[in-house]
Write a protein that holds these residues in place. Structure first.
Motif, PDB file in Angstrom:
ATOM      1  N   GLN A 105      -2.193  -2.545  -2.165  1.00 29.75           N
ATOM      2  CA  GLN A 105      -1.569  -3.450  -3.136  1.00 29.75           C
ATOM      3  C   GLN A 105      -1.099  -2.734  -4.411  1.00 29.75           C
ATOM      4  O   GLN A 105      -1.397  -3.164  -5.521  1.00 29.75           O
ATOM      5  CB  GLN A 105      -2.526  -4.589  -3.503  1.00 29.75           C
ATOM      6  CG  GLN A 105      -2.999  -5.353  -2.306  1.00 29.75           C
ATOM      7  CD  GLN A 105      -4.220  -6.183  -2.583  1.00 29.75           C
ATOM      8  OE1 GLN A 105      -4.674  -6.319  -3.700  1.00 29.75           O
ATOM      9  NE2 GLN A 105      -4.779  -6.757  -1.547  1.00 29.75           N
ATOM     10  N   TRP A 106      -0.350  -1.655  -4.256  1.00 27.91           N
ATOM     11  CA  TRP A 106       0.187  -0.930  -5.410  1.00 27.91           C
ATOM     12  C   TRP A 106       1.661  -1.209  -5.564  1.00 27.91           C
ATOM     13  O   TRP A 106       2.403  -1.305  -4.590  1.00 27.91           O
ATOM     14  CB  TRP A 106      -0.018   0.576  -5.250  1.00 27.91           C
ATOM     15  CG  TRP A 106      -1.215   1.054  -5.997  1.00 27.91           C
ATOM     16  CD1 TRP A 106      -2.509   0.942  -5.595  1.00 27.91           C
ATOM     17  CD2 TRP A 106      -1.233   1.692  -7.265  1.00 27.91           C
ATOM     18  NE1 TRP A 106      -3.328   1.485  -6.540  1.00 27.91           N
ATOM     19  CE2 TRP A 106      -2.572   1.966  -7.584  1.00 27.91           C
ATOM     20  CE3 TRP A 106      -0.251   2.078  -8.160  1.00 27.91           C
ATOM     21  CZ2 TRP A 106      -2.960   2.586  -8.752  1.00 27.91           C
ATOM     22  CZ3 TRP A 106      -0.637   2.712  -9.326  1.00 27.91           C
ATOM     23  CH2 TRP A 106      -1.973   2.953  -9.612  1.00 27.91           C
ATOM     24  N   PHE A 107       2.107  -1.295  -6.820  1.00 29.07           N
ATOM     25  CA  PHE A 107       3.517  -1.458  -7.153  1.00 29.07           C
ATOM     26  C   PHE A 107       3.951  -0.255  -7.979  1.00 29.07           C
ATOM     27  O   PHE A 107       3.334   0.047  -9.008  1.00 29.07           O
ATOM     28  CB  PHE A 107       3.736  -2.759  -7.938  1.00 29.07           C
ATOM     29  CG  PHE A 107       5.178  -2.995  -8.295  1.00 29.07           C
ATOM     30  CD1 PHE A 107       6.093  -3.341  -7.323  1.00 29.07           C
ATOM     31  CD2 PHE A 107       5.612  -2.854  -9.600  1.00 29.07           C
ATOM     32  CE1 PHE A 107       7.431  -3.553  -7.647  1.00 29.07           C
ATOM     33  CE2 PHE A 107       6.934  -3.068  -9.938  1.00 29.07           C
ATOM     34  CZ  PHE A 107       7.850  -3.414  -8.957  1.00 29.07           C
ATOM     35  N   PHE A 108       5.001   0.419  -7.522  1.00 31.44           N
ATOM     36  CA  PHE A 108       5.546   1.595  -8.199  1.00 31.44           C
ATOM     37  C   PHE A 108       6.959   1.273  -8.662  1.00 31.44           C
ATOM     38  O   PHE A 108       7.790   0.867  -7.855  1.00 31.44           O
ATOM     39  CB  PHE A 108       5.610   2.786  -7.244  1.00 31.44           C
ATOM     40  CG  PHE A 108       4.280   3.186  -6.690  1.00 31.44           C
ATOM     41  CD1 PHE A 108       3.535   4.165  -7.310  1.00 31.44           C
ATOM     42  CD2 PHE A 108       3.785   2.593  -5.545  1.00 31.44           C
ATOM     43  CE1 PHE A 108       2.304   4.543  -6.799  1.00 31.44           C
ATOM     44  CE2 PHE A 108       2.558   2.966  -5.029  1.00 31.44           C
ATOM     45  CZ  PHE A 108       1.818   3.947  -5.658  1.00 31.44           C
ATOM     46  N   ARG A 109       7.239   1.479  -9.942  1.00 31.71           N
ATOM     47  CA  ARG A 109       8.576   1.231 -10.480  1.00 31.71           C
ATOM     48  C   ARG A 109       9.036   2.464 -11.251  1.00 31.71           C
ATOM     49  O   ARG A 109       8.330   2.950 -12.136  1.00 31.71           O
ATOM     50  CB  ARG A 109       8.573   0.018 -11.412  1.00 31.71           C
ATOM     51  CG  ARG A 109       9.977  -0.373 -11.861  1.00 31.71           C
ATOM     52  CD  ARG A 109       9.951  -1.399 -12.971  1.00 31.71           C
ATOM     53  NE  ARG A 109       9.543  -0.712 -14.196  1.00 31.71           N
ATOM     54  CZ  ARG A 109       8.839  -1.279 -15.175  1.00 31.71           C
ATOM     55  NH1 ARG A 109       8.447  -2.511 -15.086  1.00 31.71           N
ATOM     56  NH2 ARG A 109       8.518  -0.585 -16.240  1.00 31.71           N
TER      57      ARG A 109
END
Length: 148
Positions: A105-109
């Protein structure tokens, strides 16, 4: 030169400069908690710094962003096989390898990865938006139902 910063609950390390390269820290980390994993490592953050250690561990779960930073070495998102669960990374450059470890559940932007790319051995549920240097084939792992 030997400053060592362990990021614990309710701790933020914030570099107050125009550029993260102006605030350089040699040893910054967040390791497994007392239960042997990082699933309870909440409410900590790093922003606006360059981490110069060749081996940075950011074993966290939700509520622990890493923003506007540079990691000059490798970045490990879990510690020694301990479970970890979720996070957010934005406007970060990782010059070494990005190792997802047991994360999920990781978000990379807007993350820039070096030539070593990313390794996803067993985690799942990653969202990569505006990420450069992403090496998708190294992110297949053995987790059933993994979607990258």
């Amino acid at each position: 030169k030997d400053l060592k910063v362990q990021i614990a609950y309710y701790t933020s390390v914030i570099g107050v400069a125009k550029d993260p390269n102006e605030v350089r820290l040699p040893h910054v980390w967040s390791l497994n908690g007392d239960e042997g994993g990082a699933t309870q490592n909440f409410w900590r953050s790093i922003e606006g710094v360059t981490m110069t250690d060749p081996f940075v561990v950011w074993a966290v779960s939700q509520g622990a962003p890493l923003r506007r930073a540079v990691v000059e070495g490798d970045l490990y998102l879990s510690d020694n096989g301990g479970w970890s669960s979720g996070g957010f990374m934005a406007d970060v450059r990782v010059k070494g390898i990005l190792d997802m470890g047991t994360q999920q559940q990781w978000f990379f932007r807007n993350v820039g990865l070096g030539s070593k790319g990313v390794v996803c051995p067993i985690g799942w549920n990653y969202v990569f938006m505006g990420v450069t240097g992403l090496d998708a084939p190294r992110c297949q792992g053995s987790t059933p139902g993994k979607v990258v």
